[in-house]
Design an enzyme around this catalytic site. Structure first.
Site, PDB file in Angstrom:
ATOM      1  N   ALA A 124       0.765  -1.254   0.000  1.00 19.32           N
ATOM      2  CA  ALA A 124       0.000   0.000   0.000  1.00 19.32           C
ATOM      3  C   ALA A 124       0.797   1.308   0.000  1.00 19.32           C
ATOM      4  CB  ALA A 124      -0.935   0.005   1.196  1.00 19.32           C
ATOM      5  N   PRO A 126       3.139   4.502  -0.699  1.00 20.68           N
ATOM      6  CA  PRO A 126       2.719   5.558   0.229  1.00 20.68           C
ATOM      7  C   PRO A 126       1.214   5.802   0.296  1.00 20.68           C
ATOM      8  CG  PRO A 126       3.545   6.522  -1.802  1.00 20.68           C
ATOM      9  CD  PRO A 126       3.720   5.041  -1.944  1.00 20.68           C
ATOM     10  N   GLY A 127       0.428   5.027  -0.437  1.00 22.21           N
ATOM     11  CA  GLY A 127      -1.007   5.113  -0.226  1.00 22.21           C
ATOM     12  C   GLY A 127      -1.805   5.837  -1.293  1.00 22.21           C
ATOM     13  N   LYS A 129      -2.871   4.685  -4.079  1.00 21.33           N
ATOM     14  CA  LYS A 129      -3.971   3.836  -4.560  1.00 21.33           C
ATOM     15  C   LYS A 129      -4.906   3.469  -3.400  1.00 21.33           C
ATOM     16  CE  LYS A 129      -1.238   2.236  -8.400  1.00 21.33           C
ATOM     17  NZ  LYS A 129       0.113   2.622  -7.994  1.00 21.33           N
ATOM     18  N   GLU A 146       1.406  -2.803   4.411  1.00 21.88           N
ATOM     19  CA  GLU A 146       2.736  -2.373   3.936  1.00 21.88           C
ATOM     20  C   GLU A 146       3.780  -3.166   4.703  1.00 21.88           C
ATOM     21  OE1 GLU A 146       4.163  -0.632   1.431  1.00 21.88           O
ATOM     22  OE2 GLU A 146       5.995  -1.330   2.384  1.00 21.88           O
ATOM     23  N   ASP A 190      -0.539  -4.085  -6.067  1.00 19.68           N
ATOM     24  CA  ASP A 190       0.292  -3.150  -6.835  1.00 19.68           C
ATOM     25  C   ASP A 190       1.724  -3.516  -6.444  1.00 19.68           C
ATOM     26  OD1 ASP A 190       0.776  -0.929  -8.467  1.00 19.68           O
ATOM     27  OD2 ASP A 190       1.000   0.368  -6.718  1.00 19.68           O
ATOM     28  N   CYS A 243       4.722  -1.375 -12.500  1.00 19.13           N
ATOM     29  CA  CYS A 243       5.118  -0.305 -13.415  1.00 19.13           C
ATOM     30  C   CYS A 243       6.375  -0.741 -14.177  1.00 19.13           C
ATOM     31  CB  CYS A 243       5.283   1.023 -12.699  1.00 19.13           C
ATOM     32  SG  CYS A 243       5.848   0.862 -11.033  1.00 19.13           S
TER      33      CYS A 243
HETATM   34  C1  LIG Z   1       4.724  -0.199  -6.140  1.00 15.63           C
HETATM   35  S1  LIG Z   1       4.875   0.098  -4.447  1.00 15.63           S
HETATM   36  C2  LIG Z   1       3.233   0.377  -3.954  1.00 15.63           C
HETATM   37  C3  LIG Z   1       2.689   1.742  -4.279  1.00 15.63           C
HETATM   38  C4  LIG Z   1       1.335   1.967  -3.691  1.00 15.63           C
HETATM   39  N1  LIG Z   1       0.390   0.941  -4.086  1.00 15.63           N
HETATM   40  C5  LIG Z   1       0.761   3.335  -4.057  1.00 15.63           C
HETATM   41  O1  LIG Z   1      -0.019   3.441  -4.977  1.00 15.63           O
HETATM   42  O2  LIG Z   1       1.100   4.325  -3.391  1.00 15.63           O
HETATM   43  C6  LIG Z   1       5.171  -1.485  -3.804  1.00 15.63           C
HETATM   44  C7  LIG Z   1       5.194  -1.614  -2.295  1.00 15.63           C
HETATM   45  O3  LIG Z   1       5.409  -2.981  -1.964  1.00 15.63           O
HETATM   46  C8  LIG Z   1       6.148  -3.045  -0.762  1.00 15.63           C
HETATM   47  N2  LIG Z   1       6.783  -4.380  -0.607  1.00 15.63           N
HETATM   48  C9  LIG Z   1       8.066  -4.722  -0.793  1.00 15.63           C
HETATM   49  N3  LIG Z   1       8.245  -6.025  -0.494  1.00 15.63           N
HETATM   50  C10 LIG Z   1       7.065  -6.504  -0.099  1.00 15.63           C
HETATM   51  C11 LIG Z   1       6.606  -7.777   0.375  1.00 15.63           C
HETATM   52  N4  LIG Z   1       7.455  -8.788   0.483  1.00 15.63           N
HETATM   53  N5  LIG Z   1       5.312  -7.903   0.710  1.00 15.63           N
HETATM   54  C12 LIG Z   1       4.440  -6.868   0.595  1.00 15.63           C
HETATM   55  N6  LIG Z   1       4.830  -5.646   0.159  1.00 15.63           N
HETATM   56  C13 LIG Z   1       6.115  -5.474  -0.177  1.00 15.63           C
HETATM   57  C14 LIG Z   1       7.139  -1.925  -0.918  1.00 15.63           C
HETATM   58  O4  LIG Z   1       7.628  -1.506   0.341  1.00 15.63           O
HETATM   59  C15 LIG Z   1       6.304  -0.846  -1.603  1.00 15.63           C
HETATM   60  O5  LIG Z   1       5.746   0.031  -0.653  1.00 15.63           O
END
Ligand SMILES: C[S@@+](CC[C@H](N)C(=O)[O-])C[C@H]1O[C@@H](n2cnc3c(N)ncnc32)[C@H](O)[C@@H]1O
Length: 459
Positions: A124, A126-127, A129, A146, A190, A243
């Site tokens: 999630a 920084p949030g 989405k 997160e 995401d 992305c």
């Molecule tokens: C693409 S970003 C998410 C962006 C967010 N959905 C937004 O729209 O603001 C991916 C996120 O996955 C987290 N992440 C990394 N490893 C992870 C894991 N093993 N399990 C769950 N989340 C993880 C990262 O810390 C990061 O915050």
């Protein structure tokens, strides 16, 4: 340009040199800025009007609530950054790239859905989405997970700023999420990815692109996808997005899980967005529908409710009731809980009961103040959900005056107005353009303490 990167794309997507170059050149092209309008707070027409008065023009994109935003030249007016406008401060809009707002848009079938669902946002922070989910599903209950605890601060800040009482936060890795089987109506994954997208910020970032890293991260994505699928109810939907554009992190993750759990889901929609065709950053979305339960083993057990979160004692309840009566605030639609001495408020209409005993929440509900020395001391968030009739109002007259307060000045003027009000109450509600902006506390030295959170200040 990193040749490993360009060779991969040539080999897999572009047969001829010309097409490859069109794609590679598009990476450094500046994209149009877009904003997402929070229609739960303001209508599109009203925001368009307000922004036009500040020299901004909004034009439509393929998403109903998302607009390209451009400033037309007006030499008479001082340049004001989008992020410092009152409208941004009040969360009427967010600056969000078109690609970034697409995942929730597709998950929600482009429409606001008022059915109370149980939703999981697996990655999630920084949030952006998560807060968008809360707009598209205003009556649903959202578990925002997160994994990286250092990134939860930003997530909390964004959620509090939005005053989204239907988002609670967890801090789990995929193994833990996977033990919650067949529970959620919607799942958003995401996924963490190989950061290919940063190529849009600077081609320098692509210097480190290599297939080994890509394959490594795709292994994590498969695990997340599988645990997300397990946590989804049968007949319900999950949206997977990244992305990146390579196949390892996208189609092949989906394919892998499909082969591992045959007939467990169908693909409803899958699309790869290209910068030179779709005029967005690159990204990939895949929406699936779960068709049957999967065999999934997690070594972890479900946990109980966070024991530090407590029901109010009788006398705390009576303190809150008295506060409500005194200031004409009706708490009937809310459940009040306590964490340490903070009072947390939960909107009863959100279906949190379906999950609250099964998972350890890192943050739940919204803080509205503290009980201290036998009385309730409200915090600065309370003004938004509750129009506190008894608190005196102070009307800001001009944008310049507002600017001073938003720069966190302590206020020494206008005290004559305030003085007699203090006899009634220690706070003043700040109004600008008929919008409640914030709450001020009047100190015993008759200055007004500006309670605006520091992170929101104008520089
Ligand atoms: C693409 S970003 C998410 C962006 C967010 N959905 C937004 O729209 O603001 C991916 C996120 O996955 C987290 N992440 C990394 N490893 C992870 C894991 N093993 N399990 C769950 N989340 C993880 C990262 O810390 C990061 O915050």
């Amino acid at each position: 340009m990193n040749t490993k990167f360009s060779d991969y794309f040539k080999e897999n997507f572009f047969q001829d040199e010309e097409n490859l170059n069109v794609f590679l050149n598009s990476l450094t092209k500046k994209l149009k800025k877009t904003i997402r309008i929070n229609t739960s707070k303001i209508s599109v027409e009203e925001l368009k009007k307000r922004m036009f008065e500040q020299d901004y023009i909004l034009t439509p994109t393929f998403q109903k609530n998302v607009f390209y935003i451009e400033k037309w030249e007006n030499p008479d007016k001082e340049e004001k950054k989008l992020g410092t406008t009152l409208e941004h401060l009040l969360w009427y809009f967010y600056v969000q790239e078109l690609w970034a707002s697409s995942s929730v848009f597709y998950l929600a079938n482009w429409e606001i859905d008022k059915t109370p669902h149980l939703i999981l946002d697996m990655a999630a922070s920084p949030g952006w989405k998560t807060t968008q989910l809360s707009e598209y599903y205003p009556d649903s209950f959202i578990v925002a997970n997160e994994f990286d605890s250092s990134r939860t601060k930003q997530l909390i800040m964004n959620i509090e700023r939005l005053w989204a009482t239907n988002i609670w936060i967890t801090n789990y890795n995929w193994q833990y999420l996977g033990r919650i089987s067949n529970t959620f109506d919607k799942v958003l994954l995401d996924a963490p990815c190989s950061w290919e997208w940063t190529g849009f910020k600077t081609l320098e970032a692509l210097k480190f692109w290599n297939i080994k890293n890509v394959k490594k991260i795709s292994e994590l994505q498969k695990k997340l996808f599988e645990s997300g699928l397990n946590s989804l109810k049968v007949w319900w939907e999950m949206l997977y997005s990244t992305c990146t554009m390579n196949e390892f992190e996208n189609e092949w993750v989906v394919e892998y899980i499909k082969e591992k759990h045959p007939w467990s889901f169908e693909i409803l929609f899958e699309k790869r967005f290209w910068p030179h065709i779709d005029e967005t950053w690159w990204f990939f979305v895949c929406k699936i529908k779960k068709l049957k339960e999967i065999e999934y083993r997690s070594s972890k057990k479900e946990e109980l409710f966070n024991e530090n979160i407590k029901n109010l004692t009788r006398w705390e309840e009576s303190i809150m009731n008295n506060f409500g009566k005194e200031f004409w605030i009706n708490f009937d639609n809310f459940e009040l809980l306590k964490y340490s001495n903070e009072i947390i408020i939960i909107n009863k209409k959100h279906p949190y009961n379906e999950i609250s005993g099964r998972i350890y929440f890192f943050k739940l509900g919204q803080r509205i103040g503290k009980i201290e020395e036998w009385q309730f001391v409200p915090n600065y968030y309370i003004w938004r959900d509750f129009w506190i009739l008894k608190i005196p109002k102070y009307e800001i007259k001009t944008e310049q005056e507002l600017d001073i307060y938003l720069k966190w000045a302590e206020i020494w003027e206008n005290l004559e107005f305030i003085k007699w009000k203090k006899i009634v109450w220690d706070y003043v509600q700040l109004i600008y353009n008929s919008v409640s902006v914030w709450l001020w506390k009047i100190s015993s030295e008759w200055t007004i303490k500006n309670y605006f959170p520091k992170s929101w200040f104008r520089k």
